[in-house]
Design a protein around this motif. Structure first.
Motif, short mmCIF file in Angstrom:
data_model
loop_
_atom_site.label_atom_id
_atom_site.label_comp_id
_atom_site.label_asym_id
_atom_site.label_seq_id
_atom_site.Cartn_x
_atom_site.Cartn_y
_atom_site.Cartn_z
N THR A 292 0.85 -1.40 -0.12
CA THR A 292 -0.47 0.06 0.34
C THR A 292 0.79 1.38 0.40
OG1 THR A 292 -0.04 0.20 2.52
CG2 THR A 292 -1.67 -1.19 1.36
N ILE A 293 0.45 2.16 0.09
CA ILE A 293 1.49 3.77 -0.49
C ILE A 293 1.37 4.37 1.04
CG2 ILE A 293 -0.77 5.21 -0.08
CD1 ILE A 293 -0.23 7.02 -2.47
N SER A 294 0.60 3.57 2.51
CA SER A 294 0.74 3.96 3.41
C SER A 294 2.08 3.08 3.68
CB SER A 294 0.25 3.67 4.60
OG SER A 294 -0.57 2.01 4.35
N ASP A 295 2.67 1.66 3.32
CA ASP A 295 3.22 1.18 3.67
C ASP A 295 5.42 1.69 2.85
OD1 ASP A 295 2.22 -0.90 4.56
OD2 ASP A 295 1.82 -2.32 2.71
N VAL A 296 4.94 2.48 1.46
CA VAL A 296 5.47 3.15 1.24
C VAL A 296 5.67 4.19 1.54
CG1 VAL A 296 6.71 3.83 -1.29
CG2 VAL A 296 5.05 1.78 -1.15
N ALA A 297 5.33 4.53 2.05
CA ALA A 297 5.43 6.22 2.83
C ALA A 297 6.18 5.56 4.22
CB ALA A 297 4.11 7.38 3.52
N ARG A 298 6.33 5.36 5.11
CA ARG A 298 6.40 4.57 6.06
C ARG A 298 7.74 3.64 6.10
NH1 ARG A 298 3.73 1.11 7.16
NH2 ARG A 298 4.65 -0.63 6.56
N ARG A 299 8.23 3.56 4.75
CA ARG A 299 9.85 2.75 4.66
C ARG A 299 10.44 4.19 4.24
NH1 ARG A 299 8.35 -2.51 1.40
NH2 ARG A 299 6.27 -3.42 3.36
N GLY A 301 10.10 7.05 5.35
CA GLY A 301 10.38 7.86 6.02
C GLY A 301 9.57 9.36 6.16
N THR A 302 8.33 8.63 4.96
CA THR A 302 7.49 10.14 4.32
C THR A 302 5.61 10.55 4.53
OG1 THR A 302 7.00 12.01 2.58
CG2 THR A 302 8.06 9.83 2.55
N ASN A 303 5.58 11.12 4.19
CA ASN A 303 3.66 10.56 4.82
C ASN A 303 3.16 10.71 2.81
OD1 ASN A 303 3.02 13.47 2.97
ND2 ASN A 303 4.08 14.48 4.72
N GLU A 304 2.14 9.97 2.96
CA GLU A 304 1.73 9.14 1.60
C GLU A 304 1.22 9.76 0.65
OE1 GLU A 304 -2.40 6.94 2.63
OE2 GLU A 304 -1.97 6.74 5.10
N SER A 305 0.56 11.96 1.81
CA SER A 305 0.90 13.03 0.36
C SER A 305 1.76 13.04 -0.47
CB SER A 305 -0.07 14.34 0.91
OG SER A 305 0.08 15.17 0.30
N TYR A 306 3.37 13.16 -0.03
CA TYR A 306 4.00 13.15 -0.78
C TYR A 306 4.66 12.05 -1.62
CZ TYR A 306 6.32 17.26 2.47
OH TYR A 306 6.08 18.50 2.43
N VAL A 307 4.42 10.71 -0.83
CA VAL A 307 4.79 9.95 -1.96
C VAL A 307 3.19 9.73 -3.28
CG1 VAL A 307 4.50 6.73 -2.33
CG2 VAL A 307 5.25 8.12 -0.23
N SER A 308 2.53 10.48 -3.11
CA SER A 308 1.42 10.03 -4.18
C SER A 308 1.78 11.10 -5.39
CB SER A 308 -0.10 10.80 -3.53
OG SER A 308 -0.98 10.76 -4.55
N ARG A 309 2.39 12.02 -4.81
CA ARG A 309 2.10 13.67 -5.56
C ARG A 309 3.81 13.23 -6.85
NH1 ARG A 309 2.98 18.84 -1.55
NH2 ARG A 309 4.48 19.55 -3.19
#
Length: 389
Positions: A292-299, A301-309
């Protein structure tokens, strides 16, 4: 000599029973289901009440009203104002989670309907049930006022419920696309079927109610439409009982990251797009079926919004499409070189099922995995033949 009519289970009653029993069974299964219990229970209650609402036809064809006329006001048979709101609550609990909020007020018409019919059913007189007072009440108040109001309210409430569920499903699909690599596994396809079923049911219900206000419809005249409506509800029940087997992601628990534009004032961290791409592709995170996008963001060290952008702006993809594109590229390499089964290649590429793999593969390549492999094999054979002396 007893001249009272006999209770007879004729062919119409038998057919209705045969259609209603699976409906009740599906409802009971959903009521007892522990997976997604908060979503399954309203749907189970909806199916059971839908089955009970066919009670007047079942017992009417069998002649029960001639023996026990007081059953005319039985509150178990008049539950149509419950049905739409129960489906709205089911969809909310399935896709959003969290408190019901204003949606709980949708249950008020059903509560009032049940209270009214309970009072009418227990209306006293010369006897507890079958009384002259009851039929005087029926002629003076129930038929001219309650029935038309109940019919119009039922049609409006059901139509409103269809609109709410349709809009909610659209938002949910966007949420899945932005946050889940296994979005196809959580796509509530059967909710779309439910909307179709509700639309058919609303059309039938509205037609019967409008006709009943104009002319007195007999049980035989309404039998085909009601049998079809019950069959549709049974189809919905079977579909839901089959698919509600795993927890669904909730929008209120992990809200979807909004699509950002390049003009957004908050800059992305340096090289985040490259880090996201490297982590998902080079480190092969895409092979994790439930990434999930939360998995990527957590690994990272950032947040979901940045990963999505980072995905939307720099790579031009939603999270789901980016991950699945990598999975399909991996699967194509396996299909070109491997001799294993399609199922094993699907699992090795990060998919949870062959059916999902086939759908996603065709979305990206416009052909099935089998067609792709056969075409490549034919191309290789042709190339070898052309190179032979």
């Amino acid at each position: 000599m007893n001249d009272a009519p006999d209770l007879i289970m004729n062919w119409r009653s038998a057919m209705m029973v045969m259609v209603v029993l699976p409906l009740l069974l599906c409802g009971l299964i959903l009521l007892l289901r522990r997976v997604e219990a908060r979503a399954a229970r309203p749907l189970g209650l909806f199916l059971i009440l839908g089955g009970l609402s066919m009670g007047p036809q079942i017992i009417g064809f069998a002649g029960a009203y001639q023996i026990w006329p007081w059953l005319t006001f039985c509150p178990l048979f008049f539950v149509d104002l419950w049905l739409g709101p129960l489906l709205v609550i089911h969809a909310h609990n399935l896709m959003r989670g969290g408190p019901l909020g204003w949606r709980r007020w949708l249950l008020l018409p059903g509560l009032l309907q049940t209270a009214y019919y309970t009072g009418a059913f227990l209306l006293p007189g010369d006897g507890l049930f079958d009384t002259p007072a009851k039929w005087a009440f029926n002629d003076a108040f129930h038929l001219p006022y309650i029935i038309p109001m109940e019919s119009l309210l039922g049609i409006g409430l059901f139509g409103f419920s269809i609109v709410l569920i349709w809009r909610g499903r659209g938002r949910y699909l966007t949420f899945l696309d932005q946050t889940q690599s296994a979005a196809r596994d959580f796509d509530p396809v059967w909710l779309r079927n439910l909307i179709v079923a509700m639309s058919i049911g609303l059309t039938i219900y509205a037609g019967l109610e409008i006709l009943s206000l104009a002319v007195a419809l007999s049980y035989p005249a309404t039998f085909p439409a009601l049998l079809l409506l019950t069959s549709v509800l049974t189809w919905v029940g079977l579909d839901a009982a089959w698919r509600l087997t795993a927890p669904f992601p909730k929008m209120d628990i992990a809200a979807p990251a909004p699509r950002m534009t390049v003009s957004d004032n908050h800059a992305l961290p340096d090289d985040l797009s490259a880090r996201v791409r490297s982590a998902i592709i080079d480190q092969r995170w895409y092979l994790e079926p439930r990434l999930t996008i939360s998995d990527v963001a957590r690994r990272l060290g950032t947040n979901e919004s940045y990963v999505s952008r980072a995905l939307n702006q720099s790579l031009g993809d939603s999270f789901n499409r980016f991950v699945n594109r990598a999975r399909i590229d991996h699967a194509k390499a396996l299909l070109e070189t491997g001799e294993g089964s399609i199922l094993s290649m699907a699992m090795d590429s990060g998919f949870n099922s062959k059916a999902t793999f086939n759908r996603v593969f065709k979305t990206f390549t416009h052909e099935t995995p089998t067609q792709f492999r056969n075409r490549r094999r034919a191309s290789d054979l042709q190339s070898e033949a052309s190179q032979s002396p």
